[in-house]
Design a protein around this motif. Structure first.
Motif, PDB file in Angstrom:
ATOM      1  N   GLY A 213      13.757 -25.690-103.083  1.00 13.19           N
ATOM      2  CA  GLY A 213      14.662 -26.111-104.154  1.00 13.19           C
ATOM      3  C   GLY A 213      16.126 -25.985-103.810  1.00 13.19           C
ATOM      4  O   GLY A 213      16.488 -25.446-102.769  1.00 13.19           O
ATOM      5  N   PRO A 214      16.980 -26.490-104.706  1.00 17.85           N
ATOM      6  CA  PRO A 214      18.423 -26.520-104.439  1.00 17.85           C
ATOM      7  C   PRO A 214      19.029 -25.125-104.208  1.00 17.85           C
ATOM      8  O   PRO A 214      19.911 -24.985-103.345  1.00 17.85           O
ATOM      9  CB  PRO A 214      19.011 -27.179-105.694  1.00 17.85           C
ATOM     10  CG  PRO A 214      17.911 -27.372-106.657  1.00 17.85           C
ATOM     11  CD  PRO A 214      16.624 -27.203-105.938  1.00 17.85           C
ATOM     12  N   ASP A 219      22.066 -26.241-102.028  1.00 17.26           N
ATOM     13  CA  ASP A 219      22.435 -27.640-102.266  1.00 17.26           C
ATOM     14  C   ASP A 219      23.367 -27.678-103.484  1.00 17.26           C
ATOM     15  O   ASP A 219      22.935 -27.868-104.621  1.00 17.26           O
ATOM     16  CB  ASP A 219      21.141 -28.437-102.495  1.00 17.26           C
ATOM     17  CG  ASP A 219      21.386 -29.878-102.890  1.00 17.26           C
ATOM     18  OD1 ASP A 219      22.560 -30.259-103.120  1.00 17.26           O
ATOM     19  OD2 ASP A 219      20.399 -30.617-102.981  1.00 17.26           O
ATOM     20  N   THR A 222      23.404 -30.731-106.041  1.00 18.11           N
ATOM     21  CA  THR A 222      22.320 -30.774-107.030  1.00 18.11           C
ATOM     22  C   THR A 222      22.494 -29.673-108.078  1.00 18.11           C
ATOM     23  O   THR A 222      22.275 -29.898-109.274  1.00 18.11           O
ATOM     24  CB  THR A 222      20.953 -30.651-106.327  1.00 18.11           C
ATOM     25  OG1 THR A 222      20.842 -31.723-105.385  1.00 18.11           O
ATOM     26  CG2 THR A 222      19.815 -30.728-107.316  1.00 18.11           C
ATOM     27  N   LYS A 225      24.955 -30.902-110.536  1.00 20.92           N
ATOM     28  CA  LYS A 225      24.353 -31.921-111.417  1.00 20.92           C
ATOM     29  C   LYS A 225      23.479 -31.265-112.488  1.00 20.92           C
ATOM     30  O   LYS A 225      23.471 -31.681-113.643  1.00 20.92           O
ATOM     31  CB  LYS A 225      23.486 -32.887-110.603  1.00 20.92           C
ATOM     32  CG  LYS A 225      24.245 -33.889-109.743  1.00 20.92           C
ATOM     33  CD  LYS A 225      23.224 -34.761-108.998  1.00 20.92           C
ATOM     34  CE  LYS A 225      23.830 -35.560-107.867  1.00 20.92           C
ATOM     35  NZ  LYS A 225      22.791 -36.149-106.989  1.00 20.92           N
ATOM     36  N   HIS A 226      22.697 -30.266-112.074  1.00 24.39           N
ATOM     37  CA  HIS A 226      21.835 -29.560-113.033  1.00 24.39           C
ATOM     38  C   HIS A 226      22.664 -28.851-114.100  1.00 24.39           C
ATOM     39  O   HIS A 226      22.372 -28.944-115.299  1.00 24.39           O
ATOM     40  CB  HIS A 226      20.970 -28.534-112.297  1.00 24.39           C
ATOM     41  CG  HIS A 226      19.785 -29.127-111.578  1.00 24.39           C
ATOM     42  ND1 HIS A 226      19.068 -28.422-110.645  1.00 24.39           N
ATOM     43  CD2 HIS A 226      19.189 -30.346-111.668  1.00 24.39           C
ATOM     44  CE1 HIS A 226      18.070 -29.189-110.187  1.00 24.39           C
ATOM     45  NE2 HIS A 226      18.135 -30.354-110.783  1.00 24.39           N
ATOM     46  N   LEU A 229      23.924 -30.675-116.984  1.00 24.64           N
ATOM     47  CA  LEU A 229      22.934 -31.039-118.018  1.00 24.64           C
ATOM     48  C   LEU A 229      22.622 -29.881-118.964  1.00 24.64           C
ATOM     49  O   LEU A 229      21.937 -30.076-119.970  1.00 24.64           O
ATOM     50  CB  LEU A 229      21.626 -31.490-117.361  1.00 24.64           C
ATOM     51  CG  LEU A 229      21.660 -32.784-116.543  1.00 24.64           C
ATOM     52  CD1 LEU A 229      20.307 -33.009-115.883  1.00 24.64           C
ATOM     53  CD2 LEU A 229      22.017 -33.965-117.439  1.00 24.64           C
ATOM     54  N   LEU A 230      23.079 -28.685-118.610  1.00 26.11           N
ATOM     55  CA  LEU A 230      22.716 -27.504-119.402  1.00 26.11           C
ATOM     56  C   LEU A 230      23.899 -27.039-120.235  1.00 26.11           C
ATOM     57  O   LEU A 230      24.890 -26.547-119.696  1.00 26.11           O
ATOM     58  CB  LEU A 230      22.272 -26.370-118.473  1.00 26.11           C
ATOM     59  CG  LEU A 230      20.899 -26.522-117.815  1.00 26.11           C
ATOM     60  CD1 LEU A 230      20.709 -25.485-116.707  1.00 26.11           C
ATOM     61  CD2 LEU A 230      19.784 -26.389-118.852  1.00 26.11           C
ATOM     62  N   PRO A 231      23.800 -27.152-121.553  1.00 22.25           N
ATOM     63  CA  PRO A 231      24.887 -26.662-122.393  1.00 22.25           C
ATOM     64  C   PRO A 231      25.005 -25.132-122.295  1.00 22.25           C
ATOM     65  O   PRO A 231      24.060 -24.464-121.868  1.00 22.25           O
ATOM     66  CB  PRO A 231      24.463 -27.083-123.809  1.00 22.25           C
ATOM     67  CG  PRO A 231      23.004 -27.344-123.737  1.00 22.25           C
ATOM     68  CD  PRO A 231      22.684 -27.717-122.329  1.00 22.25           C
ATOM     69  N   GLU A 232      26.162 -24.603-122.686  1.00 23.64           N
ATOM     70  CA  GLU A 232      26.336 -23.146-122.721  1.00 23.64           C
ATOM     71  C   GLU A 232      25.181 -22.506-123.488  1.00 23.64           C
ATOM     72  O   GLU A 232      24.803 -22.995-124.550  1.00 23.64           O
ATOM     73  CB  GLU A 232      27.653 -22.783-123.436  1.00 23.64           C
ATOM     74  CG  GLU A 232      28.911 -23.070-122.637  1.00 23.64           C
ATOM     75  CD  GLU A 232      28.985 -22.298-121.321  1.00 23.64           C
ATOM     76  OE1 GLU A 232      28.431 -21.179-121.229  1.00 23.64           O
ATOM     77  OE2 GLU A 232      29.580 -22.838-120.368  1.00 23.64           O
ATOM     78  N   ARG A 236      21.244 -21.873-119.512  1.00 17.96           N
ATOM     79  CA  ARG A 236      22.244 -22.079-118.465  1.00 17.96           C
ATOM     80  C   ARG A 236      22.499 -20.775-117.692  1.00 17.96           C
ATOM     81  O   ARG A 236      22.583 -20.769-116.465  1.00 17.96           O
ATOM     82  CB  ARG A 236      23.536 -22.575-119.113  1.00 17.96           C
ATOM     83  CG  ARG A 236      24.645 -22.905-118.134  1.00 17.96           C
ATOM     84  CD  ARG A 236      25.902 -23.294-118.926  1.00 17.96           C
ATOM     85  NE  ARG A 236      27.050 -23.440-118.064  1.00 17.96           N
ATOM     86  CZ  ARG A 236      27.366 -24.562-117.422  1.00 17.96           C
ATOM     87  NH1 ARG A 236      26.620 -25.635-117.575  1.00 17.96           N
ATOM     88  NH2 ARG A 236      28.425 -24.616-116.636  1.00 17.96           N
ATOM     89  N   TYR A 239      19.640 -20.198-115.425  1.00 20.68           N
ATOM     90  CA  TYR A 239      19.751 -21.074-114.248  1.00 20.68           C
ATOM     91  C   TYR A 239      20.669 -20.456-113.210  1.00 20.68           C
ATOM     92  O   TYR A 239      20.337 -20.365-112.019  1.00 20.68           O
ATOM     93  CB  TYR A 239      20.261 -22.474-114.652  1.00 20.68           C
ATOM     94  CG  TYR A 239      20.269 -23.438-113.488  1.00 20.68           C
ATOM     95  CD1 TYR A 239      21.285 -23.384-112.528  1.00 20.68           C
ATOM     96  CD2 TYR A 239      19.240 -24.360-113.306  1.00 20.68           C
ATOM     97  CE1 TYR A 239      21.278 -24.241-111.431  1.00 20.68           C
ATOM     98  CE2 TYR A 239      19.225 -25.217-112.218  1.00 20.68           C
ATOM     99  CZ  TYR A 239      20.248 -25.153-111.281  1.00 20.68           C
ATOM    100  OH  TYR A 239      20.237 -25.969-110.182  1.00 20.68           O
ATOM    101  N   THR A 243      19.370 -18.763-109.647  1.00 19.41           N
ATOM    102  CA  THR A 243      19.897 -19.434-108.449  1.00 19.41           C
ATOM    103  C   THR A 243      20.577 -18.415-107.535  1.00 19.41           C
ATOM    104  O   THR A 243      20.312 -18.354-106.331  1.00 19.41           O
ATOM    105  CB  THR A 243      20.893 -20.539-108.859  1.00 19.41           C
ATOM    106  OG1 THR A 243      20.156 -21.593-109.507  1.00 19.41           O
ATOM    107  CG2 THR A 243      21.608 -21.135-107.653  1.00 19.41           C
TER     108      THR A 243
END
Lengths: 253, 253
Positions: A213-214, A219, A222, A225-226, A229-232, A236, A239, A243
């Motif tokens: 995965g990223p 990465d 990516t 970009k992810h 898409l995730l609001p506060e 998030r 994520y 990561t």
């Protein structure tokens, strides 16, 4: 033949009763609980009662109630010639009143009533207060699963913690995936083959080797970009934290 | 019979080549890649080459390379009468040079070479640049999996994000569980029946309904016991954050 009385009418009690009512090694004498409604489901397996004085003569008194109730329930059990067990991963053997011979019978599985299990494969973690009860507890264990071992209360808690990550917390990540699909009008069925493979793979490979995965390949594009898409909010934060944890995965434990 | 050329020699390329070399609907003409070593594994499936000029006549040119290389690889492909596809979840269709007819063929699965897959069950997400290529892409999809649908680049990225949670991030939680076991001299085998059940359950129940554990029932005592076992670090932060997320699980997405 070991005689067993179960106290409690929850999910663990249900599956133990289900396993033992047709066992040739165990005679399930009685299931004792407060809730008449819950007890009704146990009539197929044994006598049911709401009265602790009905315990009478039994080899094992198994307490399968919520963790915080173990102490008080064990106090209510009349002193007698039986081994008193609890079934909790996170609770010390000493939570059971010391007026009893004490032990632990912890099946390491997440039970729901409407699910079927191969009981013989469920890891059983055992503990006894005195060595002389060891043989009896092993006999009881064998009647449920071949996969048993002794573990003290401290080690059992550590296993319970590991279980919290791989079961409770992994399930929450599955929920996040499902929520993301639903919020974006994508069928959650799309996720299922991937979830299956995620699990199947680590039956054979250590998860660290299976990591992709990223985050793993750093990465950044990516990842950005992810994040866009995730609001506060918690998802998030999760994520970002996982990561970062994947990228610095040399935790001291 | 659709003729296909694959560019790339990674895991996705490998499984597509494996599926197509014995397909009656697809003729795999060529696999093109830089690494002679990686290409060696593809000789069992097709001709291999490191030369883009060997593409020649083909219906499909499928780019299965890392996300950031899609653009430059697509530039190197000579203009021709073929549909050029990439296989990436997180990459816009427009990353492919606009000198080509463009499309996306995204198998939503985490591929490793040494794993076997039921290709027919893998969800395939498709996209085309022009409607007239739709039929060709559907024919190609059918040769791999019955489970296909069209999804635009934005929606595909959202699915990819959901996949990151349920695959990459769940795998990391499995790693934490394994690490906790190893650090405490507990066999990781103990975790496997629980991990299996975690996954099996959500094939039938929505994960929110399947959620159990100390966070869910706000069992502060157990949460404190767990935290006492986790030294400062990412794993402890993850414990606290996911516990809090389980307890406030009404995210706006």
């Amino acid at each position: 033949m070991i005689t067993v009385t179960i106290i409690g009418s929850g999910n663990i009690a249900f599956h133990l009763a289900k396993a033992w009512h047709k066992s040739e090694k165990v005679k399930l004498k009685n299931v004792i609980g407060r809730s008449k409604k819950s007890l009704a489901e146990f009539k197929q397996f044994a006598n049911v009662s709401s009265d602790f004085s009905s315990i009478g003569s039994t080899d094992i008194c198994l307490i399968a109630v919520s963790d915080e109730a173990i102490g008080s329930v064990s106090e209510q059990i009349p002193q007698g010639d039986y081994l008193v067990l609890h079934t909790s991963g996170a609770t010390n053997l000493k939570a059971i009143s010391d007026k009893h011979r004490r032990g632990v019978f912890y099946p390491f599985q997440s039970f729901s009533k409407n699910r079927t299990f191969k009981y013989a494969e469920i890891p059983l973690l055992l503990e006894v207060g005195t060595v002389k009860d060891k043989e009896l507890l092993i006999q009881l264990a064998e009647s449920f699963s071949q996969n048993h071992q002794f573990l003290d209360s401290e080690q059992r808690l550590k296993l319970h913690l590991a279980g919290t990550f791989v079961n409770n917390f992994a399930n929450h990540l599955f929920q996040i995936g499902f929520d993301l699909c639903q919020a974006n009008k994508l069928s959650v069925e799309l996720l299922k083959p991937l979830i299956r493979e995620t699990t199947d793979k680590i039956m054979h490979i250590y998860p660290k080797e299976a990591q992709t995965g990223p985050a793993k390949r750093n990465d950044k594009e990516t990842i950005e970009k992810h994040l866009a898409l995730l609001p506060e909010g918690k998802y998030r934060e999760i994520y970002k934290l996982i990561t970062s944890s994947i990228q610095n995965t040399n935790e001291k434990l």
